[in-house]
Design a protein around this motif. Structure first.
Motif, PDB file in Angstrom:
ATOM      1  N   VAL A 164      41.532  47.336  35.128  1.00  0.00           N
ATOM      2  CA  VAL A 164      42.371  46.932  36.267  1.00  0.00           C
ATOM      3  C   VAL A 164      42.730  48.190  37.042  1.00  0.00           C
ATOM      4  O   VAL A 164      43.041  49.227  36.450  1.00  0.00           O
ATOM      5  CB  VAL A 164      43.629  46.173  35.810  1.00  0.00           C
ATOM      6  CG1 VAL A 164      43.291  44.737  35.440  1.00  0.00           C
ATOM      7  CG2 VAL A 164      44.329  46.862  34.651  1.00  0.00           C
ATOM      8  N   VAL A 221      49.277  42.078  34.758  1.00  0.00           N
ATOM      9  CA  VAL A 221      48.538  41.463  33.661  1.00  0.00           C
ATOM     10  C   VAL A 221      49.517  40.608  32.860  1.00  0.00           C
ATOM     11  O   VAL A 221      50.635  41.045  32.568  1.00  0.00           O
ATOM     12  CB  VAL A 221      47.904  42.548  32.771  1.00  0.00           C
ATOM     13  CG1 VAL A 221      47.229  41.928  31.560  1.00  0.00           C
ATOM     14  CG2 VAL A 221      46.906  43.376  33.573  1.00  0.00           C
ATOM     15  N   LEU A 271      51.860  47.726  37.413  1.00  0.00           N
ATOM     16  CA  LEU A 271      50.660  47.383  36.643  1.00  0.00           C
ATOM     17  C   LEU A 271      50.740  47.962  35.238  1.00  0.00           C
ATOM     18  O   LEU A 271      50.519  47.259  34.248  1.00  0.00           O
ATOM     19  CB  LEU A 271      49.404  47.895  37.350  1.00  0.00           C
ATOM     20  CG  LEU A 271      48.105  47.709  36.567  1.00  0.00           C
ATOM     21  CD1 LEU A 271      47.811  46.233  36.323  1.00  0.00           C
ATOM     22  CD2 LEU A 271      46.936  48.387  37.274  1.00  0.00           C
ATOM     23  N   HIS A 295      38.893  44.787  38.002  1.00  0.00           N
ATOM     24  CA  HIS A 295      39.708  43.977  38.897  1.00  0.00           C
ATOM     25  C   HIS A 295      40.585  44.921  39.731  1.00  0.00           C
ATOM     26  O   HIS A 295      41.441  45.623  39.174  1.00  0.00           O
ATOM     27  CB  HIS A 295      40.576  43.012  38.100  1.00  0.00           C
ATOM     28  CG  HIS A 295      39.796  42.125  37.178  1.00  0.00           C
ATOM     29  ND1 HIS A 295      39.355  40.870  37.530  1.00  0.00           N
ATOM     30  CD2 HIS A 295      39.360  42.327  35.909  1.00  0.00           C
ATOM     31  CE1 HIS A 295      38.698  40.334  36.521  1.00  0.00           C
ATOM     32  NE2 HIS A 295      38.696  41.194  35.532  1.00  0.00           N
ATOM     33  N   LEU A 328      40.807  38.234  32.660  1.00  0.00           N
ATOM     34  CA  LEU A 328      40.158  39.528  32.493  1.00  0.00           C
ATOM     35  C   LEU A 328      38.861  39.347  31.721  1.00  0.00           C
ATOM     36  O   LEU A 328      38.791  38.551  30.787  1.00  0.00           O
ATOM     37  CB  LEU A 328      41.082  40.471  31.724  1.00  0.00           C
ATOM     38  CG  LEU A 328      42.357  40.898  32.458  1.00  0.00           C
ATOM     39  CD1 LEU A 328      43.357  41.464  31.471  1.00  0.00           C
ATOM     40  CD2 LEU A 328      42.024  41.921  33.528  1.00  0.00           C
ATOM     41  N   LEU A 374      49.587  43.997  41.351  1.00  0.00           N
ATOM     42  CA  LEU A 374      48.696  43.387  40.358  1.00  0.00           C
ATOM     43  C   LEU A 374      49.354  43.488  38.992  1.00  0.00           C
ATOM     44  O   LEU A 374      49.757  44.577  38.574  1.00  0.00           O
ATOM     45  CB  LEU A 374      47.344  44.110  40.355  1.00  0.00           C
ATOM     46  CG  LEU A 374      46.336  43.688  39.281  1.00  0.00           C
ATOM     47  CD1 LEU A 374      45.960  42.218  39.421  1.00  0.00           C
ATOM     48  CD2 LEU A 374      45.086  44.578  39.366  1.00  0.00           C
ATOM     49  N   ALA A 379      43.635  50.626  32.449  1.00  0.00           N
ATOM     50  CA  ALA A 379      44.286  50.491  33.751  1.00  0.00           C
ATOM     51  C   ALA A 379      44.280  51.851  34.438  1.00  0.00           C
ATOM     52  O   ALA A 379      44.594  52.870  33.819  1.00  0.00           O
ATOM     53  CB  ALA A 379      45.719  49.990  33.585  1.00  0.00           C
ATOM     54  N   ALA A 405      41.002  41.507  42.679  1.00  0.00           N
ATOM     55  CA  ALA A 405      41.679  40.635  41.722  1.00  0.00           C
ATOM     56  C   ALA A 405      42.175  39.367  42.413  1.00  0.00           C
ATOM     57  O   ALA A 405      42.591  39.401  43.574  1.00  0.00           O
ATOM     58  CB  ALA A 405      42.848  41.374  41.082  1.00  0.00           C
ATOM     59  N   LEU A 451      45.593  37.325  35.246  1.00  0.00           N
ATOM     60  CA  LEU A 451      46.159  38.213  36.257  1.00  0.00           C
ATOM     61  C   LEU A 451      47.074  37.439  37.183  1.00  0.00           C
ATOM     62  O   LEU A 451      46.872  36.251  37.430  1.00  0.00           O
ATOM     63  CB  LEU A 451      45.035  38.842  37.088  1.00  0.00           C
ATOM     64  CG  LEU A 451      44.057  39.746  36.338  1.00  0.00           C
ATOM     65  CD1 LEU A 451      42.912  40.150  37.255  1.00  0.00           C
ATOM     66  CD2 LEU A 451      44.763  40.962  35.788  1.00  0.00           C
TER      67      LEU A 451
END
Length: 200
Positions: free
Chosen positions: A42, A92, A116, A82, A76, A90, A15, A70, A98
């Motif tokens: 991400v 997870v 995130l 994304h 994923l 956003l 991320a 995304a 997502l």
């Protein structure tokens, strides 16, 4: 918690959070990752919510990876980046899906790297690898602290060489960051950590 000299890096996600100067930084990092990068990525880049964004298209043209905005409910995929759309947090979820949220801004921003990173910490624990790039403000520092608390790994762009030092400086001051690197070395470090060829 990853110990010194760890040989196996069982990361399942990367991320990345960035803000001011972030498009150039993301181009540098994502553009240097190999097409067979083995885990999903991400990205939260602070964007003007009043405009449609072409960020994913810009990044996709310069990267060997597939880069897309995304979408809520999508899964994923390894080697796919994304990117949070404008004005949407956003997150997870367990099971590798997502979600997008319009809950309140965090530190005046939406999407928020903090949210995130917190979701990544919750779902992936020690298998989470997060990276903070250039940006103003302190978004990402709280979330990175949660990643560390769950045994994950935090990488930061060096505040002294970042285009904007705010976000990298906030994370390096408040979190025991695993690696602090100039921009040009971050992609190689992410590859090495994920593939287990770089130790902390």
């Amino acid at each position: 918690m990853p110990g010194p000299g760890r040989l196996q890096a069982a990361y399942e996600i990367v991320a990345i959070g960035s803000s001011a100067g972030g498009v150039k930084a993301l181009l540098a990092v994502l553009g240097a990752l190999p097409a067979d990068f083995p885990v999903p990525l991400v990205v939260v880049q602070h964007l003007d919510p009043r405009h449609e964004t072409i960020l994913a298209d810009i990044l996709d043209r310069q990267s060997k990876l597939r880069i897309k905005l995304a979408e809520a409910g999508e899964f994923l995929e390894p080697g796919v980046v994304h990117v949070a759309p404008p004005d949407r947090h956003l997150l997870v979820n367990p099971g590798g899906t997502l979600s997008l949220s319009t809950v309140d801004r965090v530190k005046f921003v939406r999407p928020s790297a903090d949210l995130l990173f917190e979701s990544v910490a919750d779902v992936y624990g020690p298998a989470a690898l997060v990276c903070v790039l250039t940006g103003t403000g302190s978004d990402g520092a709280v979330g990175a602290g949660m990643v560390k608390a769950r045994g994950g790994t935090v990488v930061s762009e060096d505040p002294e060489t970042a285009e904007f030092e705010g976000m990298p400086q906030a994370v390096t001051k408040s979190v025991s960051v695993d690696l602090v690197l100039p921009l040009g070395e971050i992609a190689g470090a992410l590859v090495g950590l994920v593939e287990g060829t770089r130790t902390l």
